[in-house]
Design a protein around this motif. Structure first.
Motif, PDB file in Angstrom:
ATOM      1  N   ASP A  18       0.839  -1.198   0.000  1.00  6.85           N
ATOM      2  CA  ASP A  18       0.000   0.000   0.000  1.00  6.85           C
ATOM      3  C   ASP A  18       0.880   1.257   0.000  1.00  6.85           C
ATOM      4  N   ALA A  19       1.906   1.216  -0.846  1.00  6.15           N
ATOM      5  CA  ALA A  19       2.846   2.340  -0.948  1.00  6.15           C
ATOM      6  C   ALA A  19       2.553   3.131  -2.229  1.00  6.15           C
ATOM      7  N   VAL A  20       3.163   4.291  -2.330  1.00  6.61           N
ATOM      8  CA  VAL A  20       3.062   5.040  -3.585  1.00  6.61           C
ATOM      9  C   VAL A  20       4.447   5.105  -4.227  1.00  6.61           C
ATOM     10  N   ILE A  21       4.464   5.398  -5.511  1.00  2.38           N
ATOM     11  CA  ILE A  21       5.721   5.513  -6.261  1.00  2.38           C
ATOM     12  C   ILE A  21       5.828   6.956  -6.747  1.00  2.38           C
ATOM     13  N   ILE A  22       7.025   7.520  -6.613  1.00  5.80           N
ATOM     14  CA  ILE A  22       7.260   8.854  -7.176  1.00  5.80           C
ATOM     15  C   ILE A  22       8.097   8.662  -8.438  1.00  5.80           C
ATOM     16  N   GLU A  23       7.519   9.004  -9.565  1.00  8.70           N
ATOM     17  CA  GLU A  23       8.185   8.790 -10.860  1.00  8.70           C
ATOM     18  C   GLU A  23       8.714  10.126 -11.362  1.00  8.70           C
ATOM     19  N   ASP A  24      10.020  10.264 -11.340  1.00 10.75           N
ATOM     20  CA  ASP A  24      10.649  11.533 -11.735  1.00 10.75           C
ATOM     21  C   ASP A  24      10.970  11.447 -13.223  1.00 10.75           C
ATOM     22  N   ASP A  25      10.028  11.904 -14.044  1.00 12.87           N
ATOM     23  CA  ASP A  25      10.100  11.684 -15.493  1.00 12.87           C
ATOM     24  C   ASP A  25      10.748  12.895 -16.174  1.00 12.87           C
ATOM     25  N   TYR A  26      11.862  13.367 -15.597  1.00 14.18           N
ATOM     26  CA  TYR A  26      12.310  14.723 -15.930  1.00 14.18           C
ATOM     27  C   TYR A  26      12.963  14.864 -17.290  1.00 14.18           C
ATOM     28  N   THR A  53       8.909  18.610 -15.418  1.00 16.27           N
ATOM     29  CA  THR A  53       9.510  19.914 -15.166  1.00 16.27           C
ATOM     30  C   THR A  53       9.752  20.642 -16.480  1.00 16.27           C
ATOM     31  N   VAL A  54       9.752  21.977 -16.430  1.00 21.58           N
ATOM     32  CA  VAL A  54      10.209  22.709 -17.620  1.00 21.58           C
ATOM     33  C   VAL A  54      11.682  23.103 -17.481  1.00 21.58           C
ATOM     34  N   SER A  55      12.318  22.612 -16.416  1.00 16.97           N
ATOM     35  CA  SER A  55      13.728  22.972 -16.209  1.00 16.97           C
ATOM     36  C   SER A  55      14.603  22.539 -17.378  1.00 16.97           C
ATOM     37  N   LYS A  56      14.257  21.414 -18.001  1.00 17.49           N
ATOM     38  CA  LYS A  56      15.056  20.927 -19.127  1.00 17.49           C
ATOM     39  C   LYS A  56      14.529  21.462 -20.451  1.00 17.49           C
ATOM     40  N   LEU A  58      12.556  24.287 -21.020  1.00 15.06           N
ATOM     41  CA  LEU A  58      12.596  25.744 -21.190  1.00 15.06           C
ATOM     42  C   LEU A  58      13.819  26.315 -20.468  1.00 15.06           C
ATOM     43  N   ALA A  59      13.750  26.392 -19.144  1.00 12.17           N
ATOM     44  CA  ALA A  59      14.904  26.901 -18.393  1.00 12.17           C
ATOM     45  C   ALA A  59      14.736  26.558 -16.919  1.00 12.17           C
ATOM     46  N   PRO A  60      15.807  26.127 -16.249  1.00 14.72           N
ATOM     47  CA  PRO A  60      15.698  25.785 -14.831  1.00 14.72           C
ATOM     48  C   PRO A  60      15.266  26.983 -13.974  1.00 14.72           C
ATOM     49  N   VAL A  61      15.598  28.183 -14.419  1.00 13.60           N
ATOM     50  CA  VAL A  61      15.328  29.378 -13.612  1.00 13.60           C
ATOM     51  C   VAL A  61      13.828  29.640 -13.451  1.00 13.60           C
ATOM     52  N   LEU A  62      12.993  29.063 -14.314  1.00 17.61           N
ATOM     53  CA  LEU A  62      11.544  29.273 -14.183  1.00 17.61           C
ATOM     54  C   LEU A  62      10.978  28.621 -12.924  1.00 17.61           C
ATOM     55  N   ARG A  63      11.609  27.550 -12.440  1.00 17.54           N
ATOM     56  CA  ARG A  63      11.159  26.822 -11.248  1.00 17.54           C
ATOM     57  C   ARG A  63       9.706  26.377 -11.374  1.00 17.54           C
ATOM     58  N   LEU A  64       9.337  25.886 -12.529  1.00 16.47           N
ATOM     59  CA  LEU A  64       7.983  25.368 -12.725  1.00 16.47           C
ATOM     60  C   LEU A  64       8.033  23.907 -13.136  1.00 16.47           C
ATOM     61  N   GLY A  65       7.098  23.156 -12.612  1.00 14.72           N
ATOM     62  CA  GLY A  65       6.971  21.762 -12.990  1.00 14.72           C
ATOM     63  C   GLY A  65       5.547  21.331 -12.706  1.00 14.72           C
ATOM     64  N   TRP A  66       5.309  20.026 -12.711  1.00 14.55           N
ATOM     65  CA  TRP A  66       3.951  19.560 -12.426  1.00 14.55           C
ATOM     66  C   TRP A  66       4.015  18.204 -11.737  1.00 14.55           C
ATOM     67  N   ILE A  67       2.934  17.893 -11.043  1.00 19.25           N
ATOM     68  CA  ILE A  67       2.786  16.564 -10.451  1.00 19.25           C
ATOM     69  C   ILE A  67       1.432  16.018 -10.883  1.00 19.25           C
ATOM     70  N   VAL A  68       1.448  14.865 -11.525  1.00 19.16           N
ATOM     71  CA  VAL A  68       0.191  14.168 -11.813  1.00 19.16           C
ATOM     72  C   VAL A  68      -0.046  13.259 -10.612  1.00 19.16           C
ATOM     73  N   SER A  69      -1.044  13.612  -9.825  1.00 20.69           N
ATOM     74  CA  SER A  69      -1.228  12.965  -8.522  1.00 20.69           C
ATOM     75  C   SER A  69      -2.320  11.895  -8.574  1.00 20.69           C
ATOM     76  N   GLY A 142      18.236  12.751 -22.712  1.00 14.71           N
ATOM     77  CA  GLY A 142      18.799  13.823 -21.886  1.00 14.71           C
ATOM     78  C   GLY A 142      19.925  14.575 -22.569  1.00 14.71           C
ATOM     79  N   PHE A 143      20.679  15.302 -21.766  1.00 18.75           N
ATOM     80  CA  PHE A 143      21.716  16.184 -22.308  1.00 18.75           C
ATOM     81  C   PHE A 143      23.109  15.822 -21.816  1.00 18.75           C
ATOM     82  N   HIS A 144      23.270  14.589 -21.377  1.00 20.32           N
ATOM     83  CA  HIS A 144      24.569  14.218 -20.833  1.00 20.32           C
ATOM     84  C   HIS A 144      25.027  12.885 -21.404  1.00 20.32           C
TER      85      HIS A 144
END
Ligand SMILES: Cc1ncc(COP(=O)(O)O)c(C=O)c1O
Length: 213
Positions: A18-26, A53-56, A58-69, A142-144
């Motif tokens: 009965d746990a949840v998973i956090i999927e960081d789909d960045y 996230t829009v960090s990748k 658009l730009a990290p400086v915007l500090r905007l992202g989303w969570i589908v909960s 990604g970029f690396h």
């Protein structure tokens, strides 16, 4: 990326506990030569928080992202966000939503995917030319890219000698909790580096990445 059967196992594991998973789909928007991978969130929407996230894009400086909960937890999540920072800036969110609704965000993603893919190709070609046989991994998204240095090389020495030639390199040890330099590897980022800079940079430091002798 987890293999399909491992993904199902993980969801099953979470259900049993009965746990949840956090999927960081960045980095999902920037995959190059493989098909998009379906999200865990899509497979188990009641159990998975999907983070983007829009960090990748658009730009990290915007500090905007989303969570589908998971729907049942959205209220609690909203309350926590409110207590944490009283919410992200409204004007910035409105501007982003206009960009998305007008289709310009999608256009931007398509254009940038082609551009990053071209930069990645230039990186691979330049390394091939100056350091034949070098082992490179992490290229699918990604970029690396990860460069595996020859045995006996030390990250900090390569980084320091490159710095003396005005090329900034980053070692994998900086991402390890114990800062251990074994195996010696470099992380080459091309998110904010032009194709010309990539070519020039690798030409300048190629000899440092080759096995001695
Ligand atoms: C693993 C991982 N997740 C997410 C992000 C994006 O984080 P944020 O949206 O806070 O800028 C990054 C940025 O480099 C990252 O490395």
């Amino acid at each position: 990326v987890l293999a399909p059967d491992r993904r199902l196992e993980l969801i099953d594991w979470a259900a049993r506990r009965d746990a949840v998973i956090i999927e960081d789909d960045y980095d999902a928007e920037f995959r190059y030569d493989r098909d998009p991978v379906g999200t865990l969130q899509g497979l188990a929407p009641a159990r998975v928080f999907g983070l983007g996230t829009v960090s990748k894009s658009l730009a990290p400086v915007l500090r905007l992202g989303w969570i589908v909960s998971p729907p049942a937890l959205a209220g609690a999540l909203t309350a926590i966000k409110q207590v944490a920072d009283r919410g992200s800036p409204g004007l910035d969110q409105l501007a982003l939503s206009l960009l998305i609704e007008a289709g310009r965000y999608d256009r931007h993603l398509r254009r940038m995917r082609a551009e990053y893919s071209a930069r990645r190709d230039v990186l691979v070609q330049s390394l091939d030319e100056h350091v034949p046989g070098i082992r490179l991994t992490g290229l699918a998204a990604g970029f690396h890219a990860v460069v595996h240095l020859p045995a006996g090389a030390t990250e900090h020495e390569v980084i320091e000698r490159a710095r003396q030639r005005s090329v900034g390199l980053y070692g994998m040890s900086s991402c390890r909790s114990d800062h251990h330099e074994e195996p010696p590897q470099l992380i080459l980022g091309f998110g904010n580096t032009s194709q010309r800079q990539i070519k020039e940079g690798i030409a300048r430091v190629g000899d440092l990445l080759r096995p001695p002798g």
